[in-house]
Motif scaffolding. Structure first.
Motif, PDB file in Angstrom:
ATOM      1  N   LEU A   1      -7.885  30.641  33.346  1.00  0.00           N
ATOM      2  CA  LEU A   1      -7.188  30.335  32.078  1.00  0.00           C
ATOM      3  C   LEU A   1      -5.783  30.737  32.427  1.00  0.00           C
ATOM      4  N   ALA A   2      -5.487  31.695  33.124  1.00  0.00           N
ATOM      5  CA  ALA A   2      -4.098  31.980  33.557  1.00  0.00           C
ATOM      6  C   ALA A   2      -3.487  30.771  34.476  1.00  0.00           C
ATOM      7  N   VAL A   3      -4.176  30.334  35.252  1.00  0.00           N
ATOM      8  CA  VAL A   3      -3.631  29.428  36.194  1.00  0.00           C
ATOM      9  C   VAL A   3      -3.302  28.302  35.471  1.00  0.00           C
ATOM     10  N   GLU A   4      -4.231  27.643  34.487  1.00  0.00           N
ATOM     11  CA  GLU A   4      -4.068  26.397  33.490  1.00  0.00           C
ATOM     12  C   GLU A   4      -2.770  26.785  32.671  1.00  0.00           C
ATOM     13  N   THR A   5      -2.728  28.124  32.205  1.00  0.00           N
ATOM     14  CA  THR A   5      -1.369  28.281  31.200  1.00  0.00           C
ATOM     15  C   THR A   5      -0.184  28.142  31.847  1.00  0.00           C
ATOM     16  N   LEU A   6      -0.165  28.684  33.188  1.00  0.00           N
ATOM     17  CA  LEU A   6       1.116  28.622  33.928  1.00  0.00           C
ATOM     18  C   LEU A   6       1.320  27.207  34.182  1.00  0.00           C
ATOM     19  N   ALA A   7       0.308  26.368  34.799  1.00  0.00           N
ATOM     20  CA  ALA A   7       0.642  24.895  35.197  1.00  0.00           C
ATOM     21  C   ALA A   7       1.179  24.055  34.047  1.00  0.00           C
TER      22      ALA A   7
ATOM     23  N   PRO B   1       6.398  39.236  39.021  1.00  0.00           N
ATOM     24  CA  PRO B   1       5.441  40.309  38.686  1.00  0.00           C
ATOM     25  C   PRO B   1       6.360  41.508  38.034  1.00  0.00           C
ATOM     26  N   ASP B   2       5.783  42.262  37.084  1.00  0.00           N
ATOM     27  CA  ASP B   2       6.538  43.205  36.641  1.00  0.00           C
ATOM     28  C   ASP B   2       6.380  44.566  37.372  1.00  0.00           C
ATOM     29  N   GLY B   3       6.848  45.453  36.860  1.00  0.00           N
ATOM     30  CA  GLY B   3       6.616  46.869  37.688  1.00  0.00           C
ATOM     31  C   GLY B   3       4.980  47.212  37.781  1.00  0.00           C
ATOM     32  N   GLU B   4       4.353  46.925  36.555  1.00  0.00           N
ATOM     33  CA  GLU B   4       2.987  47.366  36.448  1.00  0.00           C
ATOM     34  C   GLU B   4       1.756  46.266  37.416  1.00  0.00           C
ATOM     35  N   GLY B   5       2.499  45.170  38.057  1.00  0.00           N
ATOM     36  CA  GLY B   5       1.740  44.222  38.712  1.00  0.00           C
ATOM     37  C   GLY B   5       1.316  43.278  37.743  1.00  0.00           C
ATOM     38  N   ARG B   6       1.716  43.253  36.485  1.00  0.00           N
ATOM     39  CA  ARG B   6       1.205  41.999  35.545  1.00  0.00           C
ATOM     40  C   ARG B   6       2.470  40.935  35.925  1.00  0.00           C
ATOM     41  N   ALA B   7       1.985  39.598  35.718  1.00  0.00           N
ATOM     42  CA  ALA B   7       2.819  38.612  35.783  1.00  0.00           C
ATOM     43  C   ALA B   7       3.377  38.258  34.610  1.00  0.00           C
ATOM     44  N   TYR B   8       4.692  37.686  34.331  1.00  0.00           N
ATOM     45  CA  TYR B   8       5.088  36.970  33.325  1.00  0.00           C
ATOM     46  C   TYR B   8       6.046  35.896  33.844  1.00  0.00           C
ATOM     47  N   TYR B   9       6.098  34.978  32.633  1.00  0.00           N
ATOM     48  CA  TYR B   9       7.021  33.728  33.048  1.00  0.00           C
ATOM     49  C   TYR B   9       7.827  33.574  31.708  1.00  0.00           C
ATOM     50  N   TYR B  10       8.956  32.960  32.142  1.00  0.00           N
ATOM     51  CA  TYR B  10      10.017  32.428  30.995  1.00  0.00           C
ATOM     52  C   TYR B  10      10.900  31.437  31.611  1.00  0.00           C
ATOM     53  N   THR B  11      11.656  30.687  30.551  1.00  0.00           N
ATOM     54  CA  THR B  11      12.319  29.392  31.055  1.00  0.00           C
ATOM     55  C   THR B  11      13.789  29.886  30.478  1.00  0.00           C
ATOM     56  N   ARG B  12      14.814  29.308  31.099  1.00  0.00           N
ATOM     57  CA  ARG B  12      15.983  29.413  30.904  1.00  0.00           C
ATOM     58  C   ARG B  12      16.771  28.099  30.950  1.00  0.00           C
ATOM     59  N   ARG B  13      17.468  27.827  29.817  1.00  0.00           N
ATOM     60  CA  ARG B  13      18.289  26.416  29.941  1.00  0.00           C
ATOM     61  C   ARG B  13      19.650  27.128  29.953  1.00  0.00           C
ATOM     62  N   GLY B  14      20.424  26.755  31.068  1.00  0.00           N
ATOM     63  CA  GLY B  14      21.833  27.428  31.259  1.00  0.00           C
ATOM     64  C   GLY B  14      21.630  28.604  31.129  1.00  0.00           C
ATOM     65  N   VAL B  15      22.021  29.438  30.334  1.00  0.00           N
ATOM     66  CA  VAL B  15      22.138  30.901  30.204  1.00  0.00           C
ATOM     67  C   VAL B  15      21.288  31.572  29.174  1.00  0.00           C
ATOM     68  N   SER B  16      20.663  30.588  28.384  1.00  0.00           N
ATOM     69  CA  SER B  16      19.947  31.099  27.011  1.00  0.00           C
ATOM     70  C   SER B  16      18.305  30.972  27.491  1.00  0.00           C
ATOM     71  N   GLU B  17      17.727  32.074  27.108  1.00  0.00           N
ATOM     72  CA  GLU B  17      16.258  31.956  27.461  1.00  0.00           C
ATOM     73  C   GLU B  17      15.191  31.104  26.374  1.00  0.00           C
ATOM     74  N   ILE B  18      14.587  30.268  26.635  1.00  0.00           N
ATOM     75  CA  ILE B  18      14.029  29.542  25.758  1.00  0.00           C
ATOM     76  C   ILE B  18      12.402  29.436  25.841  1.00  0.00           C
ATOM     77  N   ARG B  19      11.547  28.682  25.215  1.00  0.00           N
ATOM     78  CA  ARG B  19      10.233  28.692  25.274  1.00  0.00           C
ATOM     79  C   ARG B  19       9.868  27.599  26.371  1.00  0.00           C
ATOM     80  N   PRO B  20       9.054  27.457  27.103  1.00  0.00           N
ATOM     81  CA  PRO B  20       7.805  28.547  27.210  1.00  0.00           C
ATOM     82  C   PRO B  20       8.312  29.743  28.084  1.00  0.00           C
ATOM     83  N   LYS B  21       7.515  30.984  27.253  1.00  0.00           N
ATOM     84  CA  LYS B  21       7.525  32.199  28.091  1.00  0.00           C
ATOM     85  C   LYS B  21       6.320  32.785  27.698  1.00  0.00           C
TER      86      LYS B  21
ATOM     87  N   ARG C   1       3.297  36.133  29.004  1.00  0.00           N
ATOM     88  CA  ARG C   1       2.392  37.020  29.859  1.00  0.00           C
ATOM     89  C   ARG C   1       1.058  36.579  30.408  1.00  0.00           C
ATOM     90  N   LEU C   2       0.707  36.770  31.688  1.00  0.00           N
ATOM     91  CA  LEU C   2      -0.392  36.458  32.153  1.00  0.00           C
ATOM     92  C   LEU C   2      -1.339  37.643  31.719  1.00  0.00           C
TER      93      LEU C   2
END
Length: 159
Positions: free
Chosen positions: A48-54, A84-104, A106-107
């Motif tokens: 599920l995590a792999v398909e979410t990231l893809a 990866p964050d400091g706790e070992g969990r993975a998160y993802y995010y997207t930037r368009r230029g300098v602003s953060e947008i969706r998709p974003k 945590r796994l």
């Protein structure tokens, strides 16, 4: 005839030995089935995590191809990060230029990210960046899946 002649009792209920035998069989079945169910759950969360990231990578590709801005503008460049964050969990995010947008997002906490994934997408260019693939594993490392993004075509492949 009351049945005593042939060793048959008319008292209702179970003998202690019968109840213990049934309890033993039920606990033995549970002891065998529980680890298999646990492994299935871990493998399912990884899938599920792999398909979410893809799916998130594909969404960024579609956003970049459908962008109506000018080609030379740096705000029309889409950056996708999976870190990866400091706790070992993975998160993802997207930037368009300098602003953060969706998709974003945590796994799941049972999924670990080996390394990081940084991709760049433009309207006329499928992909670019520092890393083109990453590996996701379960917490104990028993199962692993790799996500690879082709440089020129932008194809997302899960192995």
């Amino acid at each position: 005839m009351d049945g005593r002649k042939y060793g048959v009792s008319r008292r209702p209920g179970f003998l202690l030995a019968e109840a213990l035998a049934v309890l033993f069989l039920v606990s033995l079945t549970a002891a065998i089935a529980f680890p298999a169910l646990w492994d299935y759950e871990e493998k399912r969360e990884l899938d599920l995590a792999v398909e979410t990231l893809a799916s998130a990578i594909r969404e960024v590709q579609v956003l970049s191809k459908n962008d109506t801005g000018r080609y030379g503008n740096t705000a029309n460049v889409y950056h996708f990060y999976c870190l990866p964050d400091g706790e070992g969990r993975a998160y993802y995010y997207t930037r368009r230029g300098v602003s953060e947008i969706r998709p974003k997002g945590r796994l799941p906490s049972s999924v670990r990210l080996a390394g990081k994934l940084e991709l760049t997408f433009r309207k006329n260019y499928a992909g670019g960046g520092n890393t083109y693939s990453t590996v996701l594993t379960t917490r104990d490392g028993k199962y692993r899946k790799e996500i690879t993004v082709a440089v020129y075509t932008g194809r997302v492949r899960v192995n």
